[in-house]
Design an enzyme around this catalytic site. Structure first.
Site, PDB file in Angstrom:
ATOM      1  N   PRO A   1       0.842  -1.201   0.000  1.00 58.20           N
ATOM      2  CA  PRO A   1       0.000   0.000   0.000  1.00 58.20           C
ATOM      3  C   PRO A   1       0.873   1.245   0.000  1.00 58.20           C
ATOM      4  O   PRO A   1       1.808   1.354   0.786  1.00 58.20           O
ATOM      5  CB  PRO A   1      -0.784  -0.126   1.311  1.00 58.20           C
ATOM      6  CG  PRO A   1       0.109  -0.926   2.209  1.00 58.20           C
ATOM      7  CD  PRO A   1       0.844  -1.892   1.307  1.00 58.20           C
ATOM      8  N   MET A   2       0.578   2.176  -0.896  1.00 55.42           N
ATOM      9  CA  MET A   2       1.328   3.426  -0.959  1.00 55.42           C
ATOM     10  C   MET A   2       0.342   4.569  -1.126  1.00 55.42           C
ATOM     11  O   MET A   2      -0.432   4.588  -2.098  1.00 55.42           O
ATOM     12  CB  MET A   2       2.332   3.395  -2.115  1.00 55.42           C
ATOM     13  CG  MET A   2       3.446   2.374  -1.946  1.00 55.42           C
ATOM     14  SD  MET A   2       4.617   2.359  -3.333  1.00 55.42           S
ATOM     15  CE  MET A   2       3.658   1.444  -4.568  1.00 55.42           C
ATOM     16  N   ALA A   3       0.348   5.497  -0.179  1.00 61.59           N
ATOM     17  CA  ALA A   3      -0.609   6.601  -0.181  1.00 61.59           C
ATOM     18  C   ALA A   3      -0.472   7.425  -1.453  1.00 61.59           C
ATOM     19  O   ALA A   3       0.633   7.830  -1.832  1.00 61.59           O
ATOM     20  CB  ALA A   3      -0.393   7.474   1.047  1.00 61.59           C
TER      21      ALA A   3
ATOM     22  N   CYS B   1       2.771   3.166   8.982  1.00 64.11           N
ATOM     23  CA  CYS B   1       2.996   4.414   8.255  1.00 64.11           C
ATOM     24  C   CYS B   1       3.805   5.389   9.117  1.00 64.11           C
ATOM     25  O   CYS B   1       3.429   5.686  10.254  1.00 64.11           O
ATOM     26  CB  CYS B   1       1.675   5.056   7.864  1.00 64.11           C
ATOM     27  SG  CYS B   1       1.874   6.611   6.948  1.00 64.11           S
TER      28      CYS B   1
ATOM     29  N   LYS C   1       0.021  -4.724   9.068  1.00 63.65           N
ATOM     30  CA  LYS C   1       1.304  -4.247   8.546  1.00 63.65           C
ATOM     31  C   LYS C   1       1.944  -3.336   9.581  1.00 63.65           C
ATOM     32  O   LYS C   1       1.289  -2.447  10.133  1.00 63.65           O
ATOM     33  CB  LYS C   1       1.115  -3.491   7.227  1.00 63.65           C
ATOM     34  CG  LYS C   1       2.421  -3.196   6.496  1.00 63.65           C
ATOM     35  CD  LYS C   1       2.150  -2.671   5.089  1.00 63.65           C
ATOM     36  CE  LYS C   1       3.439  -2.602   4.268  1.00 63.65           C
ATOM     37  NZ  LYS C   1       4.357  -1.560   4.738  1.00 63.65           N
TER      38      LYS C   1
ATOM     39  N   ASP D   1      12.647  -2.139   0.413  1.00 63.73           N
ATOM     40  CA  ASP D   1      13.778  -2.239  -0.523  1.00 63.73           C
ATOM     41  C   ASP D   1      13.766  -3.498  -1.372  1.00 63.73           C
ATOM     42  O   ASP D   1      14.818  -3.912  -1.884  1.00 63.73           O
ATOM     43  CB  ASP D   1      15.117  -2.142   0.228  1.00 63.73           C
ATOM     44  CG  ASP D   1      15.333  -0.784   0.868  1.00 63.73           C
ATOM     45  OD1 ASP D   1      14.675   0.181   0.442  1.00 63.73           O
ATOM     46  OD2 ASP D   1      16.159  -0.691   1.799  1.00 63.73           O
TER      47      ASP D   1
ATOM     48  N   GLY E   1       7.054  -2.152  -3.105  1.00 62.86           N
ATOM     49  CA  GLY E   1       6.441  -0.828  -3.111  1.00 62.86           C
ATOM     50  C   GLY E   1       7.033   0.030  -4.205  1.00 62.86           C
ATOM     51  O   GLY E   1       6.639  -0.038  -5.368  1.00 62.86           O
ATOM     52  N   ARG E   2       8.032   0.824  -3.839  1.00 64.25           N
ATOM     53  CA  ARG E   2       8.605   1.780  -4.794  1.00 64.25           C
ATOM     54  C   ARG E   2       9.223   1.103  -6.016  1.00 64.25           C
ATOM     55  O   ARG E   2       9.343   1.730  -7.077  1.00 64.25           O
ATOM     56  CB  ARG E   2       9.640   2.651  -4.072  1.00 64.25           C
ATOM     57  CG  ARG E   2       9.009   3.655  -3.098  1.00 64.25           C
ATOM     58  CD  ARG E   2      10.044   4.384  -2.254  1.00 64.25           C
ATOM     59  NE  ARG E   2      10.648   3.507  -1.263  1.00 64.25           N
ATOM     60  CZ  ARG E   2      11.650   3.868  -0.471  1.00 64.25           C
ATOM     61  NH1 ARG E   2      12.174   5.086  -0.580  1.00 64.25           N
ATOM     62  NH2 ARG E   2      12.134   3.030   0.430  1.00 64.25           N
TER      63      ARG E   2
END
Length: 332
Positions: A22-24, A109, A148, A212, A234-235
């Site tokens: 999940p990424m805002a 978060c 999480k 990462d 994620g990223r």
């Protein structure tokens, strides 16, 4: 449980053990659709604030409905966050009613606007209170609840294993640990080895290592160091929605994604761009799309980046996408 064993949460059998984090402001419906075209074992929505959900506003409910519902065959989890047990329980009931098959509780978060409201990773400073929220959510819904978290608040408060043990006893069905403390935010390197304290717990549910993980090599390293059964990306998926499928192919032999090249890449970027405009409307969509176009350009060395980000009409942007990505070749 061992890596490679199927993870089943309630009636939902997850796919390959490579999940979308999940990424805002990022893992909205258009981005999840882009990832779904290539495949993922699980996709988690961007965070839904319980304080917004218990103050009904049509715009908020409409956005959450889009976040909650599963499209196609890929499972989607809806992540919720908050500080008050009653609001968290009501939010869980609302998103379950909207179609959520899995509900994830955010206790990781690090953003100041979240922790300043004593939500997210701030809950790791008060595990007794954190458990009241977990108990409330688990008791409010029939779908599986997951959690999480981070390693802890800081190096003097590394309590992920304590929270994981208590959450397991409360009925949480899967645990995800980001290998950083809140104090680190996203700086430094994720310490996957510190996740091992959670992996070593007796009777725990499936464990997911996060932080990462950007390719197959980092995924293997994260799994080996953490003892987890799955990884969360994620990223690493920004500008490369096929990345999860690539990692799953390398790790467990899942179907290799057809990574777009040249004109096909331009078409994929354009499809994501148009989906953003359809979802948000032109005015907001143009602003939301710019970060994604920047990530696509940065990830693949595409020219015309600045012109794409400054363009103020869909027609101009689409023409620039075709020119910028038409000759790009992506590393498979």
């Amino acid at each position: 449980m061992q890596f490679g064993d199927p993870i089943i949460l309630g009636d939902t059998r997850l796919g390959p053990p490579v999940f979308l984090a999940p990424m805002a402001g990022i893992t909205d419906l258009p981005f999840r659709r882009a990832v779904a075209r290539y495949g993922a074992g699980l996709m988690v929505s961007e965070m839904v604030a319980s304080t917004e959900m218990v103050t009904p506003r049509p715009s908020t409910r409409a956005a959450v409905r889009a976040k909650a519902l599963t499209e196609g065959a890929l499972p989607v989890s809806v992540q919720i966050a908050g500080r008050e047990a009653g609001a968290m329980a009501e939010t869980a009931r609302i998103v379950e009613g909207m179609g959520a098959r899995i509900i994830d509780i955010n206790m990781g978060c690090p953003a100041k606007k979240v922790t300043g409201g004593l939500s997210g990773a701030a809950l790791m400073r008060d595990l007794d209170h954190a458990l009241t929220l977990i108990d409330a959510v688990v008791g409010a819904v029939s779908v599986p609840v997951t959690l999480k978290m981070r390693l802890g608040w800081d190096d003097d408060c590394l309590n992920a294993a304590d929270l994981a043990r208590r959450a397991t006893d409360a009925g949480v069905r899967m645990l995800t640990v980001h290998g950083r403390t809140r104090a680190q935010f996203y700086k430094g390197q994720a310490d996957w080895g510190r996740i091992r304290a959670v992996a070593d717990l007796s009777g725990r549910p499936p464990l997911v290592a996060n932080g990462d993980v950007v390719d197959a090599a980092s995924a293997r390293a994260a799994l080996a160091a953490s003892g987890a059964e799955a990884v969360m990306v994620g990223r690493g998926a920004q500008g490369a929605p096929w990345r999860l499928a690539q990692i799953a192919h390398d790790l467990v032999g899942a179907s290799a994604p057809d990574v777009p090249q040249g004109d096909a890449l331009a078409d994929a970027v354009a499809e994501h761009y148009e989906d953003i405009l359809d979802f948000y409307g032109i005015d907001l969509g143009l602003r939301v799309a710019r970060k994604h176009l920047g990530w696509y350009a940065d990830a693949h060395g595409a020219p015309l980046r600045d012109r794409m980000l400054r363009a103020d009409s869909p027609a101009e942007t689409l023409a620039l996408i075709a020119r910028a990505f038409g000759d790009v070749r992506v590393a498979a």
